[in-house]
Design a protein around this motif. Structure first.
Motif, PDB file in Angstrom:
ATOM      1  N   MET A   1      42.606  98.345  96.267  1.00 44.03           N
ATOM      2  CA  MET A   1      43.482  99.226  95.645  1.00 44.03           C
ATOM      3  C   MET A   1      43.049 100.011  94.696  1.00 44.03           C
ATOM      4  SD  MET A   1      45.943  98.432  98.011  1.00 44.03           S
ATOM      5  CE  MET A   1      47.503  99.619  97.328  1.00 44.03           C
ATOM      6  N   LYS A   2      43.508 101.184  94.225  1.00 43.71           N
ATOM      7  CA  LYS A   2      43.129 102.036  93.099  1.00 43.71           C
ATOM      8  C   LYS A   2      44.135 101.884  92.141  1.00 43.71           C
ATOM      9  CE  LYS A   2      42.735 107.003  91.592  1.00 43.71           C
ATOM     10  NZ  LYS A   2      42.779 108.048  91.822  1.00 43.71           N
ATOM     11  N   TYR A   3      43.688 101.191  90.950  1.00 46.45           N
ATOM     12  CA  TYR A   3      44.518 101.119  89.814  1.00 46.45           C
ATOM     13  C   TYR A   3      44.574 102.339  89.018  1.00 46.45           C
ATOM     14  CZ  TYR A   3      46.625  98.963  85.805  1.00 46.45           C
ATOM     15  OH  TYR A   3      47.587  98.919  84.834  1.00 46.45           O
ATOM     16  N   ASP A   4      43.422 102.719  88.473  1.00 47.44           N
ATOM     17  CA  ASP A   4      43.529 104.249  88.154  1.00 47.44           C
ATOM     18  C   ASP A   4      42.157 104.782  88.297  1.00 47.44           C
ATOM     19  OD1 ASP A   4      41.430 103.095  86.459  1.00 47.44           O
ATOM     20  OD2 ASP A   4      42.823 102.598  84.613  1.00 47.44           O
ATOM     21  N   GLU A   5      41.793 105.833  87.712  1.00 46.01           N
ATOM     22  CA  GLU A   5      40.642 106.738  88.068  1.00 46.01           C
ATOM     23  C   GLU A   5      39.140 105.714  87.845  1.00 46.01           C
ATOM     24  OE1 GLU A   5      38.779 109.927  89.813  1.00 46.01           O
ATOM     25  OE2 GLU A   5      40.823 109.787  89.530  1.00 46.01           O
ATOM     26  N   HIS A   6      39.233 104.920  87.082  1.00 44.29           N
ATOM     27  CA  HIS A   6      37.777 104.121  86.849  1.00 44.29           C
ATOM     28  C   HIS A   6      37.960 102.698  87.139  1.00 44.29           C
ATOM     29  CE1 HIS A   6      36.223 107.694  84.991  1.00 44.29           C
ATOM     30  NE2 HIS A   6      37.385 107.710  84.186  1.00 44.29           N
ATOM     31  N   THR A   7      39.350 102.330  87.651  1.00 45.45           N
ATOM     32  CA  THR A   7      39.569 100.767  88.076  1.00 45.45           C
ATOM     33  C   THR A   7      40.162 100.565  89.566  1.00 45.45           C
ATOM     34  OG1 THR A   7      40.002 100.513  85.750  1.00 45.45           O
ATOM     35  CG2 THR A   7      40.572  98.665  87.088  1.00 45.45           C
ATOM     36  N   VAL A   8      39.603  99.643  90.147  1.00 40.21           N
ATOM     37  CA  VAL A   8      40.173  99.225  91.322  1.00 40.21           C
ATOM     38  C   VAL A   8      40.849  97.716  91.214  1.00 40.21           C
ATOM     39  CG1 VAL A   8      38.839 100.808  92.952  1.00 40.21           C
ATOM     40  CG2 VAL A   8      37.944  98.398  92.238  1.00 40.21           C
ATOM     41  N   CYS A   9      41.483  97.446  92.295  1.00 38.74           N
ATOM     42  CA  CYS A   9      41.871  95.692  92.075  1.00 38.74           C
ATOM     43  C   CYS A   9      41.907  95.300  93.559  1.00 38.74           C
ATOM     44  CB  CYS A   9      43.293  95.845  91.395  1.00 38.74           C
ATOM     45  SG  CYS A   9      44.675  96.757  92.218  1.00 38.74           S
ATOM     46  N   LYS A  10      42.040  94.083  93.526  1.00 42.88           N
ATOM     47  CA  LYS A  10      41.931  93.205  95.007  1.00 42.88           C
ATOM     48  C   LYS A  10      42.526  91.936  94.697  1.00 42.88           C
ATOM     49  CE  LYS A  10      37.879  91.239  96.273  1.00 42.88           C
ATOM     50  NZ  LYS A  10      36.725  91.167  96.442  1.00 42.88           N
ATOM     51  N   PRO A  11      43.307  91.409  95.688  1.00 41.09           N
ATOM     52  CA  PRO A  11      43.837  90.121  95.627  1.00 41.09           C
ATOM     53  C   PRO A  11      43.066  89.127  95.022  1.00 41.09           C
ATOM     54  CG  PRO A  11      44.343  91.062  97.649  1.00 41.09           C
ATOM     55  CD  PRO A  11      43.284  91.749  97.161  1.00 41.09           C
ATOM     56  N   LEU A  12      43.354  88.345  93.982  1.00 38.99           N
ATOM     57  CA  LEU A  12      42.841  87.478  93.341  1.00 38.99           C
ATOM     58  C   LEU A  12      42.393  86.174  94.295  1.00 38.99           C
ATOM     59  CD1 LEU A  12      43.084  86.502  89.559  1.00 38.99           C
ATOM     60  CD2 LEU A  12      43.217  84.296  91.239  1.00 38.99           C
ATOM     61  N   ILE A  13      40.997  85.616  94.142  1.00 37.72           N
ATOM     62  CA  ILE A  13      40.786  84.592  94.792  1.00 37.72           C
ATOM     63  C   ILE A  13      39.931  83.636  93.420  1.00 37.72           C
ATOM     64  CG2 ILE A  13      39.189  83.297  96.284  1.00 37.72           C
ATOM     65  CD1 ILE A  13      39.417  85.519  98.140  1.00 37.72           C
TER      66      ILE A  13
ATOM     67  N   LEU B   1      55.231  87.151  91.840  1.00 33.06           N
ATOM     68  CA  LEU B   1      54.113  87.977  91.413  1.00 33.06           C
ATOM     69  C   LEU B   1      52.710  87.680  92.389  1.00 33.06           C
ATOM     70  CD1 LEU B   1      54.429  87.920  87.542  1.00 33.06           C
ATOM     71  CD2 LEU B   1      54.863  89.999  89.215  1.00 33.06           C
ATOM     72  N   HIS B   2      51.991  88.742  92.444  1.00 28.14           N
ATOM     73  CA  HIS B   2      51.019  88.493  93.380  1.00 28.14           C
ATOM     74  C   HIS B   2      49.649  88.805  92.276  1.00 28.14           C
ATOM     75  CE1 HIS B   2      52.679  88.313  97.006  1.00 28.14           C
ATOM     76  NE2 HIS B   2      53.616  88.979  96.746  1.00 28.14           N
ATOM     77  N   GLN B   3      48.817  88.045  91.912  1.00 25.47           N
ATOM     78  CA  GLN B   3      47.579  88.218  90.676  1.00 25.47           C
ATOM     79  C   GLN B   3      46.466  88.975  91.697  1.00 25.47           C
ATOM     80  OE1 GLN B   3      46.973  84.449  88.890  1.00 25.47           O
ATOM     81  NE2 GLN B   3      47.924  85.334  87.404  1.00 25.47           N
ATOM     82  N   PHE B   4      46.057  90.105  91.023  1.00 31.90           N
ATOM     83  CA  PHE B   4      45.023  90.861  91.619  1.00 31.90           C
ATOM     84  C   PHE B   4      43.763  90.993  90.466  1.00 31.90           C
ATOM     85  CE2 PHE B   4      47.821  91.858  94.757  1.00 31.90           C
ATOM     86  CZ  PHE B   4      47.308  93.063  95.432  1.00 31.90           C
ATOM     87  N   LEU B   5      42.612  90.886  90.692  1.00 31.98           N
ATOM     88  CA  LEU B   5      41.257  91.066  89.966  1.00 31.98           C
ATOM     89  C   LEU B   5      41.409  92.610  89.904  1.00 31.98           C
ATOM     90  CD1 LEU B   5      38.519  88.776  91.515  1.00 31.98           C
ATOM     91  CD2 LEU B   5      39.976  88.297  89.589  1.00 31.98           C
ATOM     92  N   LEU B   6      40.849  92.988  88.301  1.00 28.44           N
ATOM     93  CA  LEU B   6      40.785  94.153  88.175  1.00 28.44           C
ATOM     94  C   LEU B   6      39.278  94.553  87.969  1.00 28.44           C
ATOM     95  CD1 LEU B   6      43.334  94.900  85.241  1.00 28.44           C
ATOM     96  CD2 LEU B   6      43.374  96.152  87.536  1.00 28.44           C
ATOM     97  N   LEU B   7      38.821  95.468  88.831  1.00 27.74           N
ATOM     98  CA  LEU B   7      37.081  95.819  88.591  1.00 27.74           C
ATOM     99  C   LEU B   7      36.729  97.239  88.356  1.00 27.74           C
ATOM    100  CD1 LEU B   7      36.396  93.421  91.759  1.00 27.74           C
ATOM    101  CD2 LEU B   7      35.899  92.768  89.456  1.00 27.74           C
ATOM    102  N   GLU B   8      35.762  97.404  88.082  1.00 34.33           N
ATOM    103  CA  GLU B   8      35.193  98.883  87.704  1.00 34.33           C
ATOM    104  C   GLU B   8      35.149  99.548  89.209  1.00 34.33           C
ATOM    105  OE1 GLU B   8      30.949 100.989  86.749  1.00 34.33           O
ATOM    106  OE2 GLU B   8      31.139  98.632  86.790  1.00 34.33           O
ATOM    107  N   ASN B   9      35.768 100.660  89.090  1.00 32.87           N
ATOM    108  CA  ASN B   9      35.394 101.461  90.434  1.00 32.87           C
ATOM    109  C   ASN B   9      34.134 102.272  90.289  1.00 32.87           C
ATOM    110  OD1 ASN B   9      35.547 103.556  92.383  1.00 32.87           O
ATOM    111  ND2 ASN B   9      37.133 104.477  91.505  1.00 32.87           N
ATOM    112  N   VAL B  10      33.145 101.698  90.949  1.00 32.57           N
ATOM    113  CA  VAL B  10      31.770 101.922  90.927  1.00 32.57           C
ATOM    114  C   VAL B  10      31.487 103.256  91.361  1.00 32.57           C
ATOM    115  CG1 VAL B  10      30.823  99.589  90.682  1.00 32.57           C
ATOM    116  CG2 VAL B  10      31.182 100.681  92.835  1.00 32.57           C
TER     117      VAL B  10
END
Length: 412
Positions: A32-44, A194-203
């Motif tokens: 998922m797109k969080y903001d222009e420079h950040t994506v997120c995915k379900p946390l494992i 609540l569902h936790q997601f990892l926040l990662l750089e939108n490469v």
């Protein structure tokens, strides 16, 4: 909830719309797109632990880890589902979310039979969707602020003859993953959960028209915790694909076609069917923009792959099972190349090489490792087996990838 690296979350009471990330080309988990420079995915947890204990040498080859966000699934009176994230949410409840500031991501699902195919209708409202692609990318015409489109879900798979049509649009795979993820989440809808997601750089955020190749690396794809049935299934996939013969297989790709202003897309089902020769041809296609072969990309890609290979060889005990490697470049042609092609009749440059003018330097290329849910190493609290030496299956795949690209360069 934890937000690391001083992520700019703006108004602390403003809910954040999680949009499907339209440049997801592979994998089964929704990005998922969080903001222009950040994506997120379900946390494992195993993947989170890897990012938080990442060896310094590998950091340059992975997306920047930005922390964790909490996400609510909301359903309105019309049955529309929304994924809402807010930095101000407490860690145990979603009830404090100010609905006035919630921007709903609407999912209106209608199923109807059309010659035995299931048709999916998806509509976004109040979503600035065109901003996902930079304004000066010719492919932006494919997107609209109020976007409505139809996609045959079945056509993402194979037909009865094992064929798969090419997609000449933005990549539909992310939508496919997103819908499956929403279906799983909504099967037990709890708006306070609540569902936790990892926040990662939108490469790919720095690219105007990102061309992306998703490669599943290594000769083994199952984790240590896999069931015997899953192990057997993954071993069979490896044996019947280039994972076994080359240590690498295509999991998905999108290539910007300068001649049409559209993306050509392939998914994992295409990649599984490739022979070693087919894999080589697919790499060639990934570097071809519809007008010419981007030979200017070969040197920077090879330099980064060789640098990564040197790093992997030093990572004793690490096994990157089922992880992927992204190769990314900008499909927007260098101005000099475009002017050269514009001065010639169309159709005569199908086998021509694109080269950068002398002194302009290499084009921007990114090589990034992703998907570490099954990565194991000594010291991980999730490891089941401790291995000696580096990941030879991953190294085998990288070495073959380098050889194929070097042969392509020598055949210029």
């Amino acid at each position: 909830m934890v937000v690391q690296n001083k992520l700019d979350t703006g108004n602390p009471r403003k809910a954040v719309l999680l949009e499907p990330f339209i440049h997801q080309v592979g994998g089964h988990m929704s990005m998922m797109k969080y903001d222009e420079h950040t994506v997120c995915k379900p946390l494992i947890s195993q993947e989170q632990w890897f990012y938080e204990s990442l060896p310094t040498a590998i950091k340059q080859f992975t997306p920047q880890y930005k922390g964790i966000i909490s996400v609510c699934l909301r359903k309105d009176s019309l049955g529309n589902l929304g994924l809402i994230a807010s930095p101000s949410l407490p860690t145990d409840s979603c009830s404090s979310l100010d609905k006035e500031h919630s921007v709903m991501l609407c999912q209106e699902i209608k199923q109807k039979s059309t010659t035995s195919r299931e048709r999916l209708f998806v509509k976004w409202s109040q979503a600035p969707f065109t901003k996902t692609v930079k304004d000066n990318c010719p492919g932006k015409a494919l997107l609209r602020t109020e976007l409505q489109y139809h996609t045959d879900v079945s056509s993402l798979m194979e037909d009865t003859n094992g064929n798969q049509p090419e997609r000449k649009s933005y990549n539909p795979w992310g939508l496919h993953c997103h819908q499956l993820h929403l279906n799983r989440m909504s099967s037990k809808l709890d708006e306070n959960k609540l569902h936790q997601f990892l926040l990662l750089e939108n490469v790919v955020s720095k690219y105007q028209c990102p061309c992306i190749l998703d490669l599943k690396m290594g000769t083994r794809q199952h984790g240590d915790d896999a069931s015997e049935e899953k192990k057997a299934r993954h071993r069979k996939k490896c044996e019947q694909s280039t994972s076994g013969s080359l240590g690498v297989r295509i999991c998905g790709m999108q290539v910007y076609q300068a001649d049409t202003g559209q993306f050509l897309c392939k998914d994992k089902y295409y990649g599984r069917k490739l022979s070693p020769d087919g894999f080589r041809e697919a790499l060639y296609q990934f570097l071809h923009n519809g007008n010419c072969l981007r030979t200017d990309l070969l040197e920077p890609i090879l330099l980064q792959l060789k640098a990564l290979l040197s790093v992997i060889k030093t990572q004793s005990s690490y096994r990157f099972y089922s992880s992927s490697l992204l190769i990314i470049y900008d499909g927007q042609e260098p101005k000099e190349n475009k002017e050269t092609l514009d001065n010639h009749p169309q159709g005569c440059f199908q086998n021509v090489n694109c080269t950068m003018p002398h002194g302009t330097g290499h084009p921007k290329v990114d090589i990034r490792m992703i998907d570490f849910a099954h990565t194991t190493y000594k010291g991980s609290k999730y490891n089941h087996t401790i291995y000696d030496g580096p990941d030879h299956g991953y190294i085998f795949g990288l070495e073959n990838l380098v050889k194929i690209l070097e042969n392509t360069r020598e055949g210029e």
